[in-house]
Enzyme design. Structure first.
Site, PDB file in Angstrom:
ATOM      1  N   GLY A 245      30.139  54.864  19.351  1.00 28.56           N
ATOM      2  CA  GLY A 245      29.448  55.603  20.402  1.00 28.56           C
ATOM      3  C   GLY A 245      28.295  54.869  21.056  1.00 28.56           C
ATOM      4  O   GLY A 245      27.338  55.481  21.512  1.00 28.56           O
TER       5      GLY A 245
ATOM      6  N   ASN B  88      28.161  53.433  23.921  1.00 28.20           N
ATOM      7  CA  ASN B  88      28.018  53.875  25.315  1.00 28.20           C
ATOM      8  C   ASN B  88      27.407  55.276  25.375  1.00 28.20           C
ATOM      9  O   ASN B  88      26.573  55.560  26.240  1.00 28.20           O
ATOM     10  CB  ASN B  88      29.379  53.862  26.014  1.00 28.20           C
ATOM     11  CG  ASN B  88      29.746  52.482  26.541  1.00 28.20           C
ATOM     12  OD1 ASN B  88      29.149  52.001  27.489  1.00 28.20           O
ATOM     13  ND2 ASN B  88      30.698  51.844  25.888  1.00 28.20           N
TER      14      ASN B  88
ATOM     15  N   MET C 187      39.418  57.286  22.258  1.00 27.12           N
ATOM     16  CA  MET C 187      40.654  56.502  22.164  1.00 27.12           C
ATOM     17  C   MET C 187      41.922  57.340  22.063  1.00 27.12           C
ATOM     18  O   MET C 187      42.941  56.897  21.550  1.00 27.12           O
ATOM     19  CB  MET C 187      40.577  55.557  20.957  1.00 27.12           C
ATOM     20  CG  MET C 187      39.384  54.613  21.004  1.00 27.12           C
ATOM     21  SD  MET C 187      39.282  53.690  22.548  1.00 27.12           S
ATOM     22  CE  MET C 187      40.424  52.374  22.214  1.00 27.12           C
TER      23      MET C 187
ATOM     24  N   HIS D  67      36.309  51.882  30.988  1.00 33.63           N
ATOM     25  CA  HIS D  67      37.430  51.077  30.478  1.00 33.63           C
ATOM     26  C   HIS D  67      37.025  49.610  30.520  1.00 33.63           C
ATOM     27  O   HIS D  67      36.517  49.144  31.554  1.00 33.63           O
ATOM     28  CB  HIS D  67      38.674  51.315  31.350  1.00 33.63           C
ATOM     29  CG  HIS D  67      39.853  50.496  30.933  1.00 33.63           C
ATOM     30  ND1 HIS D  67      40.617  50.807  29.829  1.00 33.63           N
ATOM     31  CD2 HIS D  67      40.397  49.371  31.465  1.00 33.63           C
ATOM     32  CE1 HIS D  67      41.580  49.903  29.717  1.00 33.63           C
ATOM     33  NE2 HIS D  67      41.465  49.024  30.686  1.00 33.63           N
TER      34      HIS D  67
ATOM     35  N   THR E 257      42.169  60.677  35.968  1.00 33.78           N
ATOM     36  CA  THR E 257      43.296  61.409  36.555  1.00 33.78           C
ATOM     37  C   THR E 257      44.413  61.401  35.509  1.00 33.78           C
ATOM     38  O   THR E 257      44.320  60.678  34.514  1.00 33.78           O
ATOM     39  CB  THR E 257      43.791  60.693  37.839  1.00 33.78           C
ATOM     40  OG1 THR E 257      44.159  59.344  37.483  1.00 33.78           O
ATOM     41  CG2 THR E 257      42.697  60.654  38.891  1.00 33.78           C
TER      42      THR E 257
ATOM     43  N   GLU F 172      47.136  59.894  35.324  1.00 35.20           N
ATOM     44  CA  GLU F 172      47.673  58.556  35.023  1.00 35.20           C
ATOM     45  C   GLU F 172      46.616  57.749  34.268  1.00 35.20           C
ATOM     46  O   GLU F 172      45.462  57.674  34.698  1.00 35.20           O
ATOM     47  CB  GLU F 172      48.056  57.835  36.319  1.00 35.20           C
ATOM     48  CG  GLU F 172      48.743  56.487  36.073  1.00 35.20           C
ATOM     49  CD  GLU F 172      48.989  55.714  37.367  1.00 35.20           C
ATOM     50  OE1 GLU F 172      48.761  56.295  38.453  1.00 35.20           O
ATOM     51  OE2 GLU F 172      49.387  54.534  37.271  1.00 35.20           O
ATOM     52  N   LEU F 173      46.986  57.145  33.160  1.00 38.67           N
ATOM     53  CA  LEU F 173      46.055  56.432  32.284  1.00 38.67           C
ATOM     54  C   LEU F 173      45.305  55.321  33.032  1.00 38.67           C
ATOM     55  O   LEU F 173      45.915  54.477  33.696  1.00 38.67           O
ATOM     56  CB  LEU F 173      46.826  55.805  31.109  1.00 38.67           C
ATOM     57  CG  LEU F 173      45.966  55.073  30.070  1.00 38.67           C
ATOM     58  CD1 LEU F 173      45.095  56.045  29.294  1.00 38.67           C
ATOM     59  CD2 LEU F 173      46.849  54.257  29.126  1.00 38.67           C
TER      60      LEU F 173
ATOM     61  N   GLU G 143      28.488  47.227  30.077  1.00 38.34           N
ATOM     62  CA  GLU G 143      28.897  48.642  30.022  1.00 38.34           C
ATOM     63  C   GLU G 143      27.675  49.535  29.844  1.00 38.34           C
ATOM     64  O   GLU G 143      27.542  50.583  30.481  1.00 38.34           O
ATOM     65  CB  GLU G 143      29.852  48.863  28.848  1.00 38.34           C
ATOM     66  CG  GLU G 143      31.207  48.218  28.996  1.00 38.34           C
ATOM     67  CD  GLU G 143      32.082  48.471  27.785  1.00 38.34           C
ATOM     68  OE1 GLU G 143      31.926  49.508  27.117  1.00 38.34           O
ATOM     69  OE2 GLU G 143      32.948  47.618  27.523  1.00 38.34           O
TER      70      GLU G 143
HETATM   71  C1  GRF Z   1      34.016  49.814  24.565  1.00 37.06           C
HETATM   72  O1  GRF Z   1      34.582  48.535  24.798  1.00 37.06           O
HETATM   73  C2  GRF Z   1      34.472  50.748  25.678  1.00 37.06           C
HETATM   74  O2  GRF Z   1      34.713  50.050  26.897  1.00 37.06           O
HETATM   75  C3  GRF Z   1      35.760  51.274  25.156  1.00 37.06           C
HETATM   76  O3  GRF Z   1      35.487  51.512  23.779  1.00 37.06           O
HETATM   77  C4  GRF Z   1      34.643  50.429  23.305  1.00 37.06           C
HETATM   78  C5  GRF Z   1      33.651  50.938  22.304  1.00 37.06           C
HETATM   79  O4  GRF Z   1      32.815  51.852  22.951  1.00 37.06           O
HETATM   80  N1  GRF Z   1      36.161  52.436  25.891  1.00 37.06           N
HETATM   81  P1  GRF Z   1      31.599  52.612  22.159  1.00 37.06           P
HETATM   82  O5  GRF Z   1      30.766  51.539  21.474  1.00 37.06           O
HETATM   83  O6  GRF Z   1      32.234  53.529  21.118  1.00 37.06           O
HETATM   84  O7  GRF Z   1      30.863  53.334  23.231  1.00 37.06           O
END
Ligand code: GRF
Length: 198
Positions: A12, A14, A90, A109, A141, A143-144, A174
């Site tokens: 987490g 981000n 994920m 992404h 959307t 579509e992935l 990010e």
């Molecule tokens: C990151 O590379 C993000 O782009 C992808 O998941 C990875 C880990 O994200 N979606 P986080 O550290 O769990 O936010």
């Protein structure tokens, strides 16, 4: 004040940056953080920051995606979010789930979409001999990894990079990109934001 829910699957990092950014004159606040993995490290980090959390273990719904999403929706909708951010989430979500939030659901992404939707993005960029890589924040959307782009951060691919060194360079961007895009989006501005660290 917009209410933001965030879905994670792991550390987490981000999510932490998004929550930390939503203070002061920011037009949004984090109201809940959820995960498909009860052991996701990000859940403890969210709780430490005073944000409500929940987890719905997708493994308990083996093969029944609709049942998993129904369980996920319950605490999510209870929080009445205006915006839903996927941040290192994920699991693939069905069109039914996406349509409930379409137009107010963001994802980050780790590639310069439309290049490399799906997994192993950094390895694919290196194997393709790309000189640039990065991350994209987009509206989700059905579509992935294909919705309208709200922001992109570019970094150089350096000689000797492997997937881990490139991922680390992208992750730094990010953490700058997503909070800035969310702030713009929460204030009603969908002008794409381009960050260049290339
Ligand atoms: C990151 O590379 C993000 O782009 C992808 O998941 C990875 C880990 O994200 N979606 P986080 O550290 O769990 O936010």
């Amino acid at each position: 004040m917009k209410k933001v829910a965030i879905l994670i699957s792991g550390g987490g990092s981000n999510m932490v940056k998004l929550v930390q950014a939503m203070t002061g004159d920011h037009p949004a606040r984090a109201v809940i953080v959820g995960s498909n993995d009860p052991a996701a490290g990000g859940l403890a980090k969210a709780a430490e920051m005073g944000v409500a959390t929940f987890a719905v273990d997708h493994r308990a719904y083996k093969g029944d995606r609709a049942a998993f999403e129904a369980a996920l929706l319950q605490p999510l909708l209870a929080a009445e979010p205006d915006i839903l951010c996927l941040a290192g989430f994920m699991r693939i979500l069905t069109p039914d789930f996406v349509q409930r939030f379409q137009g107010r659901m963001l994802n980050i992404h780790p590639s310069l979409l439309p290049k490399y939707p799906g997994l192993h993005t950094h390895q694919r960029a290196i194997e393709a001999g790309d000189t640039e890589a990065g991350a994209t924040v987009h509206l989700v959307t059905p579509e992935l990894d294909a919705g309208p782009m709200l922001g992109q951060a570019r970094v150089p691919v350096l000689p000797g990079d492997d997937a881990d060194t490139l991922a680390a360079r992208v992750l730094v961007q990010e953490h700058l990109l997503y909070p800035q895009v969310l702030r713009r989006f929460a204030s009603g501005d969908q002008t794409p934001l381009i960050l260049n660290a290339a």
